[in-house]
Design a protein around this motif. Structure first.
Motif, short mmCIF file in Angstrom:
data_model
loop_
_atom_site.label_atom_id
_atom_site.label_comp_id
_atom_site.label_asym_id
_atom_site.label_seq_id
_atom_site.Cartn_x
_atom_site.Cartn_y
_atom_site.Cartn_z
N UNK A 143 0.83 -1.20 0.00
CA UNK A 143 0.00 0.00 0.00
C UNK A 143 0.87 1.26 0.00
N UNK A 144 1.90 1.27 0.85
CA UNK A 144 2.79 2.42 0.91
C UNK A 144 3.55 2.60 -0.40
N UNK A 145 4.09 1.49 -0.91
CA UNK A 145 4.85 1.57 -2.16
C UNK A 145 3.95 1.94 -3.33
N UNK A 146 2.73 1.37 -3.33
CA UNK A 146 1.79 1.66 -4.41
C UNK A 146 1.42 3.13 -4.44
N UNK A 147 1.15 3.71 -3.28
CA UNK A 147 0.82 5.13 -3.23
C UNK A 147 1.95 5.99 -3.75
N UNK A 148 3.17 5.64 -3.36
CA UNK A 148 4.33 6.41 -3.83
C UNK A 148 4.52 6.27 -5.34
N UNK A 149 4.34 5.05 -5.86
CA UNK A 149 4.53 4.83 -7.29
C UNK A 149 3.44 5.50 -8.12
N UNK A 150 2.20 5.50 -7.60
CA UNK A 150 1.13 6.20 -8.30
C UNK A 150 1.47 7.68 -8.41
N UNK A 151 1.95 8.26 -7.32
CA UNK A 151 2.32 9.68 -7.33
C UNK A 151 3.48 9.95 -8.29
N UNK A 152 4.44 9.01 -8.37
CA UNK A 152 5.64 9.25 -9.17
C UNK A 152 5.45 8.90 -10.65
N UNK A 153 4.76 7.80 -10.94
CA UNK A 153 4.71 7.30 -12.31
C UNK A 153 3.30 7.19 -12.89
N UNK A 154 2.26 7.30 -12.04
CA UNK A 154 0.90 7.17 -12.53
C UNK A 154 0.34 5.78 -12.26
#
Length: 422
Positions: A143-154
């Motif tokens: 969840x934490x990694x997914x949120x960060x990746x969504x913010x960074x790469x979409x």
């Protein structure tokens, strides 16, 4: 191998749930559309769970898991392609989410049956605790990694990573050594298997009592966390940040509870586990007050730790009492009870708030959890079911009466209680 595959899947899936919501919003959808896509995943999960359990008891479970992973890989991969190309439409996202939910409906009973069938009685508690610790840790990290990746790469790239995770997990599950697994033969038919699973559940009062209990408990906890929690956070805690920290503390508590259960093996497993359900009433009560952010975070951690103790003792009870060839069917009824009322509760949360106010609705959630848990403790089997371990028969004292082709009955004994009960 099972735990490794589960961790890989959990890392991808936790981030994908966040990515799917943002994909809908990027496509021009609103909150209603996000809810529709989420419901599109939940509805087939509920509809196909029982069928998935029966299928997993008729076919090799690892093959059912691989087939489900393949379906999830294809659906998430298509979802990712649509989002990355900018051509995703609401009906397409809903359909692909429904395929993902269908895959999970077949995967979950097979996976739980596989876990239960691959450990022995001596090491079951530690094995279940390690498995759940890996799964819960992957959920938090994903969840934490997914949120960060969504913010960074979409969101499209996160969905692609999730698809790849399903492919890797399916490959790992193809490598599972099943040579030591008991051979199972199909029953009279799918409906007959479902009826047999139903009799297996209803014939054990402790089992169906807990399933009914958690049908309501999971529903009111979901309503409190998904509907009321964000509102309380917005009005009293300072927004989404503190609420996210509180939810993360609950996840950290589940990891702590699993770690505890690698060392602690209570004798009366269901009594101990059921007593640990009472703390699940605390988060709703804390939101009703409402407590400030840090006390709420502490409450969430304690409730997560306690409910994980229940989860491990529950797996121990199923492993010990349910015949191996019926694990997946019983697990399917358990899963069905756990998720069937969640959409109803979240839909009724708004009208309940209108009728009695948000604090009244939250206190009602806490009271329901306490009353149902107290009622389950009145079931004799819940209070008396004890952990058993294998003992070896002394050589030379008894003749071998085992018939050809039939396994000798397992000898069990109740261990003395060395640790204090909760």
């Amino acid at each position: 191998m099972l735990t490794t595959a589960a961790v890989v899947t959990g890392l991808g899936s936790s981030g994908a749930l966040i990515a799917a919501a943002f994909a809908v919003l990027e496509a021009g959808g609103d909150g209603t559309d996000v809810g529709l896509v989420a419901a599109s995943r939940t509805v087939p999960l509920v509809l196909f769970l029982l069928v998935g359990g029966a299928v997993a008891d008729r076919l090799p479970r690892h093959r059912v898991m691989v087939a489900a992973n393949t379906l999830n890989f294809l659906s998430q991969g298509a979802f990712a392609v649509l989002v990355l190309t900018g051509d995703a439409r609401l009906w397409q996202m809903a359909l692909l989410s429904a395929l993902g939910g269908t895959g999970h409906a077949f995967f979950a009973p097979a996976a739980e049956g596989m876990v239960l069938a691959t450990v022995n009685g001596e090491q079951s508690a530690r094995a279940f605790a390690v498995f759940r610790m890996g799964v819960n840790g992957a959920g938090i990290g994903g969840a934490a990694l997914g949120g960060a990746l969504v913010a960074a790469f979409g969101p499209g790239w996160v969905l692609a990573v999730d698809a790849a995770a399903f492919a890797v997990a399916g490959g790992l599950r193809c490598l599972i050594d099943v040579s030591g697994m008991p051979v199972r033969t199909p029953g009279a038919g799918l409906l007959a298997d479902l009826r047999d699973g139903w009799r297996e559940v209803t014939g054990r009062p402790w089992l169906w009592a807990v399933v009914v209990q958690f049908a309501v408990v999971n529903a009111v906890v979901a309503a409190a966390e998904a509907v009321y929690g964000p509102q309380v956070a917005e009005e009293h805690l300072g927004g989404a940040g503190p609420w996210g920290v509180a939810l993360a503390a609950f996840g950290a508590g589940t990891v702590g509870g699993a770690l505890l259960m690698t060392r602690w093996q209570p004798r009366r497993i269901l009594r101990t586990g059921t007593l640990c359900v009472f703390p699940l009433a605390l988060p709703s009560a804390a939101l009703a007050v409402p407590l400030s952010a840090w006390p709420l975070t502490a409450v969430m951690f304690v409730s997560g730790l306690a409910v994980e103790v229940f989860a491990v003792t529950w797996m121990m009870a199923l492993h010990q009492e349910v015949p191996e060839e019926k694990f997946s069917r019983v697990s399917a009824y358990d899963w069905f009870g756990s998720v069937a009322m969640v959409p109803v509760a979240t839909a009724l949360a708004g009208p309940a708030e209108t009728a009695v106010g948000r604090p009244g609705a939250l206190w009602g959630c806490s009271v329901l959890i306490v009353l149902l848990t107290g009622a389950v403790l009145c079931v004799p089997g819940v209070r008396t079911l004890e952990r058993r371990t294998k003992t070896k028969a002394k050589p030379g004292l008894e003749p071998d009466r085992t018939e050809p082709g039939r396994a000798e009955p397992e000898r069990t004994t109740t261990e003395p209680e060395l640790e204090p009960e909760l």
